[in-house]
Design a protein around this motif. Structure first.
Motif, PDB file in Angstrom:
ATOM      1  N   VAL A 128     -15.790   8.555   2.901  1.00 27.41           N
ATOM      2  CA  VAL A 128     -16.288   7.811   4.061  1.00 27.41           C
ATOM      3  C   VAL A 128     -16.855   8.791   5.085  1.00 27.41           C
ATOM      4  N   ARG A 129     -16.139   9.883   5.300  1.00 31.12           N
ATOM      5  CA  ARG A 129     -16.587  10.879   6.283  1.00 31.12           C
ATOM      6  C   ARG A 129     -17.891  11.550   5.840  1.00 31.12           C
ATOM      7  N   ALA A 130     -17.961  11.874   4.554  1.00 34.17           N
ATOM      8  CA  ALA A 130     -19.162  12.583   4.061  1.00 34.17           C
ATOM      9  C   ALA A 130     -20.392  11.668   4.099  1.00 34.17           C
ATOM     10  N   THR A 131     -20.228  10.408   3.725  1.00 34.30           N
ATOM     11  CA  THR A 131     -21.390   9.503   3.766  1.00 34.30           C
ATOM     12  C   THR A 131     -21.814   9.285   5.221  1.00 34.30           C
ATOM     13  N   TYR A 132     -20.826   9.211   6.122  1.00 37.04           N
ATOM     14  CA  TYR A 132     -21.151   9.066   7.552  1.00 37.04           C
ATOM     15  C   TYR A 132     -21.968  10.282   8.016  1.00 37.04           C
ATOM     16  N   THR A 133     -21.487  11.473   7.673  1.00 35.67           N
ATOM     17  CA  THR A 133     -22.194  12.698   8.095  1.00 35.67           C
ATOM     18  C   THR A 133     -23.610  12.724   7.519  1.00 35.67           C
ATOM     19  N   GLN A 189     -29.089   6.434  -2.427  1.00 35.67           N
ATOM     20  CA  GLN A 189     -28.623   5.045  -2.550  1.00 35.67           C
ATOM     21  C   GLN A 189     -27.403   4.959  -3.474  1.00 35.67           C
ATOM     22  N   CYS A 190     -27.416   5.696  -4.582  1.00 35.77           N
ATOM     23  CA  CYS A 190     -26.278   5.689  -5.510  1.00 35.77           C
ATOM     24  C   CYS A 190     -25.082   6.398  -4.873  1.00 35.77           C
ATOM     25  N   ARG A 191     -25.361   7.469  -4.159  1.00 30.70           N
ATOM     26  CA  ARG A 191     -24.279   8.273  -3.598  1.00 30.70           C
ATOM     27  C   ARG A 191     -23.550   7.565  -2.470  1.00 30.70           C
ATOM     28  N   SER A 192     -24.225   6.666  -1.774  1.00 34.53           N
ATOM     29  CA  SER A 192     -23.601   5.968  -0.643  1.00 34.53           C
ATOM     30  C   SER A 192     -22.810   4.748  -1.111  1.00 34.53           C
TER      31      SER A 192
END
Ligand code: SF4
Ligand code: SF4
Length: 181
Positions: free
Chosen positions: A147-152, A104-107
Protein backbone atom coordinates in the motif's frame (compact mmCIF):
# COMPACT_ATOMS: atom_id res chain seq x y z
CA UNK A 1 1.32 9.86 -29.11
CA UNK A 2 0.41 11.96 -26.08
CA UNK A 3 3.43 13.26 -24.28
CA UNK A 4 3.57 13.37 -20.52
CA UNK A 5 6.40 14.90 -18.54
CA UNK A 6 7.21 11.74 -16.56
CA UNK A 7 10.73 10.79 -17.51
CA UNK A 8 12.03 7.40 -18.45
CA UNK A 9 14.20 7.28 -15.34
CA UNK A 10 11.18 8.04 -13.13
CA UNK A 11 9.27 5.13 -14.63
CA UNK A 12 12.31 2.92 -14.11
CA UNK A 13 12.58 3.97 -10.46
CA UNK A 14 8.86 3.33 -9.94
CA UNK A 15 9.11 -0.10 -11.53
CA UNK A 16 12.06 -0.91 -9.24
CA UNK A 17 10.14 0.27 -6.17
CA UNK A 18 7.10 -1.82 -7.06
CA UNK A 19 9.23 -4.85 -7.96
CA UNK A 20 9.88 -5.26 -4.24
CA UNK A 21 6.26 -5.55 -3.10
CA UNK A 22 3.15 -7.69 -3.59
CA UNK A 23 -0.44 -7.11 -2.47
CA UNK A 24 -0.34 -10.18 -0.21
CA UNK A 25 2.55 -12.36 0.95
CA UNK A 26 1.63 -15.27 -1.36
CA UNK A 27 0.74 -15.71 -5.03
CA UNK A 28 -2.87 -14.51 -5.07
CA UNK A 29 -3.26 -15.99 -8.56
CA UNK A 30 -3.54 -19.40 -6.89
CA UNK A 31 -6.89 -18.48 -5.29
CA UNK A 32 -8.65 -17.32 -8.45
CA UNK A 33 -6.78 -18.84 -11.37
CA UNK A 34 -5.10 -15.48 -11.98
CA UNK A 35 -8.44 -14.02 -13.00
CA UNK A 36 -7.16 -10.50 -13.62
CA UNK A 37 -4.63 -11.75 -16.15
CA UNK A 38 -6.62 -14.58 -17.72
CA UNK A 39 -10.30 -13.66 -17.67
CA UNK A 40 -9.61 -10.15 -18.82
CA UNK A 41 -7.93 -11.45 -21.91
CA UNK A 42 -10.91 -13.59 -22.85
CA UNK A 43 -12.54 -10.27 -23.76
CA UNK A 44 -10.89 -8.78 -26.80
CA UNK A 45 -11.74 -5.23 -25.73
CA UNK A 46 -9.64 -5.58 -22.60
CA UNK A 47 -6.02 -4.57 -22.41
CA UNK A 48 -3.61 -2.59 -20.36
CA UNK A 49 -3.42 1.14 -20.94
CA UNK A 50 0.07 2.49 -20.61
CA UNK A 51 0.43 5.84 -18.88
CA UNK A 52 1.76 8.74 -20.98
CA UNK A 53 5.43 8.01 -21.60
CA UNK A 54 5.38 4.57 -19.94
CA UNK A 55 6.10 3.11 -23.37
CA UNK A 56 9.59 4.65 -23.14
CA UNK A 57 10.81 1.82 -20.95
CA UNK A 58 9.29 -0.96 -23.04
CA UNK A 59 10.71 -2.67 -26.07
CA UNK A 60 8.15 -2.50 -28.88
CA UNK A 61 9.71 -5.65 -30.34
CA UNK A 62 9.56 -7.73 -27.14
CA UNK A 63 7.77 -10.97 -27.88
CA UNK A 64 5.40 -11.05 -24.87
CA UNK A 65 3.22 -8.04 -25.69
CA UNK A 66 1.05 -6.90 -28.56
CA UNK A 67 0.72 -3.16 -29.08
CA UNK A 68 -2.12 -1.02 -30.31
CA UNK A 69 -2.31 2.75 -30.45
CA UNK A 70 -5.77 4.19 -29.96
CA UNK A 71 -7.21 7.65 -30.15
CA UNK A 72 -7.96 9.27 -26.80
CA UNK A 73 -11.27 10.56 -28.29
CA UNK A 74 -12.69 7.05 -28.12
CA UNK A 75 -12.27 6.72 -24.37
CA UNK A 76 -13.41 8.54 -21.28
CA UNK A 77 -10.12 10.31 -20.77
CA UNK A 78 -9.42 13.86 -19.64
CA UNK A 79 -9.71 16.65 -22.22
CA UNK A 80 -5.99 17.31 -21.78
CA UNK A 81 -5.23 13.86 -23.26
CA UNK A 82 -5.15 14.70 -26.94
CA UNK A 83 -3.68 12.24 -29.41
CA UNK A 84 -3.00 8.55 -29.13
CA UNK A 85 -2.31 6.22 -26.27
CA UNK A 86 -0.91 2.74 -26.20
CA UNK A 87 -2.87 -0.32 -25.19
CA UNK A 88 -0.89 -3.51 -24.71
CA UNK A 89 -1.92 -7.11 -24.23
CA UNK A 90 0.20 -9.94 -22.99
CA UNK A 91 0.45 -12.94 -25.22
CA UNK A 92 0.79 -15.63 -22.56
CA UNK A 93 -1.10 -14.50 -19.43
CA UNK A 94 -0.64 -15.03 -16.53
CA UNK A 95 3.03 -15.41 -17.42
CA UNK A 96 5.04 -12.31 -18.15
CA UNK A 97 8.44 -10.86 -17.31
CA UNK A 98 7.45 -9.72 -13.82
CA UNK A 99 9.92 -6.82 -13.79
CA UNK A 100 8.24 -5.38 -16.91
CA UNK A 101 4.59 -5.46 -15.78
CA UNK A 102 2.93 -2.13 -16.55
CA UNK A 103 1.92 0.25 -13.75
CA UNK A 104 -1.72 -0.78 -14.14
CA UNK A 105 -0.84 -4.40 -13.26
CA UNK A 106 1.48 -3.34 -10.46
CA UNK A 107 -1.14 -1.18 -8.74
CA UNK A 108 -3.99 -3.72 -8.94
CA UNK A 109 -6.16 -4.33 -6.92
CA UNK A 110 -5.71 -0.71 -5.81
CA UNK A 111 -6.30 2.54 -7.65
CA UNK A 112 -5.20 6.08 -6.88
CA UNK A 113 -7.96 8.41 -5.65
CA UNK A 114 -7.71 12.15 -5.05
CA UNK A 115 -9.97 13.69 -2.43
CA UNK A 116 -11.52 17.09 -3.21
CA UNK A 117 -8.70 18.74 -1.29
CA UNK A 118 -6.11 16.95 -3.43
CA UNK A 119 -5.15 14.32 -0.82
CA UNK A 120 -4.06 11.11 -2.49
CA UNK A 121 -5.15 7.73 -1.19
CA UNK A 122 -5.08 4.24 -2.61
CA UNK A 123 -8.51 2.57 -2.80
CA UNK A 124 -9.75 -0.79 -4.04
CA UNK A 125 -10.38 -0.89 -7.79
CA UNK A 126 -14.11 -0.24 -8.23
CA UNK A 127 -14.43 -0.44 -12.02
CA UNK A 128 -16.85 -2.90 -13.59
CA UNK A 129 -14.58 -5.80 -14.34
CA UNK A 130 -15.41 -8.92 -16.37
CA UNK A 131 -14.11 -11.10 -13.53
CA UNK A 132 -14.19 -11.14 -9.76
CA UNK A 133 -11.05 -10.43 -7.80
CA UNK A 134 -11.37 -12.17 -4.41
CA UNK A 135 -9.20 -9.52 -2.78
CA UNK A 136 -11.55 -6.75 -3.90
CA UNK A 137 -14.70 -8.72 -3.06
CA UNK A 138 -13.46 -9.48 0.42
CA UNK A 139 -11.56 -6.23 0.90
CA UNK A 140 -8.59 -8.26 1.99
CA UNK A 141 -6.15 -6.48 4.20
CA UNK A 142 -3.21 -5.85 1.91
CA UNK A 143 0.45 -5.84 2.79
CA UNK A 144 1.24 -2.45 4.28
CA UNK A 145 4.47 -2.25 2.25
CA UNK A 146 2.49 -2.71 -0.97
CA UNK A 147 0.00 0.00 0.00
CA UNK A 148 2.83 2.37 0.90
CA UNK A 149 4.82 1.65 -2.25
CA UNK A 150 1.85 2.10 -4.60
CA UNK A 151 1.01 5.35 -2.78
CA UNK A 152 4.60 6.59 -3.23
CA UNK A 153 4.58 5.58 -6.89
CA UNK A 154 1.34 7.45 -7.61
CA UNK A 155 2.48 10.44 -5.56
CA UNK A 156 5.31 10.76 -8.10
CA UNK A 157 3.13 9.96 -11.09
CA UNK A 158 0.52 12.64 -10.37
CA UNK A 159 3.22 15.28 -10.64
CA UNK A 160 2.65 14.78 -14.35
CA UNK A 161 -0.32 17.05 -15.18
CA UNK A 162 -1.78 14.51 -17.62
CA UNK A 163 -1.72 11.75 -15.02
CA UNK A 164 -3.07 14.13 -12.39
CA UNK A 165 -5.97 15.02 -14.70
CA UNK A 166 -6.80 11.35 -15.20
CA UNK A 167 -6.75 10.53 -11.49
CA UNK A 168 -8.68 13.70 -10.62
CA UNK A 169 -11.37 12.99 -13.26
CA UNK A 170 -11.75 9.35 -12.19
CA UNK A 171 -11.97 10.43 -8.55
CA UNK A 172 -14.73 12.98 -9.20
CA UNK A 173 -16.66 10.38 -11.22
CA UNK A 174 -16.26 7.93 -8.32
CA UNK A 175 -17.51 10.55 -5.84
CA UNK A 176 -20.53 11.27 -8.03
CA UNK A 177 -21.38 7.59 -8.25
CA UNK A 178 -21.15 7.12 -4.50
CA UNK A 179 -23.35 10.22 -3.94
CA UNK A 180 -26.01 8.69 -6.18
CA UNK A 181 -26.03 5.38 -4.27
S1 SF4 B 1 -5.21 -9.51 -8.01
FE1 SF4 B 1 -7.21 -10.45 -7.62
S2 SF4 B 1 -7.90 -11.31 -9.58
FE2 SF4 B 1 -5.69 -10.87 -9.74
S3 SF4 B 1 -4.67 -12.80 -9.25
FE3 SF4 B 1 -4.81 -11.61 -7.35
S4 SF4 B 1 -6.73 -12.26 -6.35
FE4 SF4 B 1 -6.79 -12.93 -8.49
S1 SF4 C 1 1.54 -8.04 -17.78
FE1 SF4 C 1 1.65 -9.82 -16.45
S2 SF4 C 1 0.55 -9.17 -14.60
FE2 SF4 C 1 -0.09 -7.82 -16.27
S3 SF4 C 1 -1.92 -8.76 -17.16
FE3 SF4 C 1 -0.13 -9.48 -18.31
S4 SF4 C 1 0.39 -11.43 -17.40
FE4 SF4 C 1 -0.88 -10.31 -15.93
Amino acid sequence: MIKGVTRRRTYKAIYRLLDRVSPVPFDCGTICGAACCNAAYADEDMGIMLLPGEEKIHDRHADWLTWESLSTDEYELPGSWKGKIYFVKCKTPPHCPRHMRPIQCRSFPLLPHLDEDGTLQMVFNDYDLPYACPMIEEETELDERFVRATYTAWKHLIRDPLIYDMVWGDSRARDMESDEE
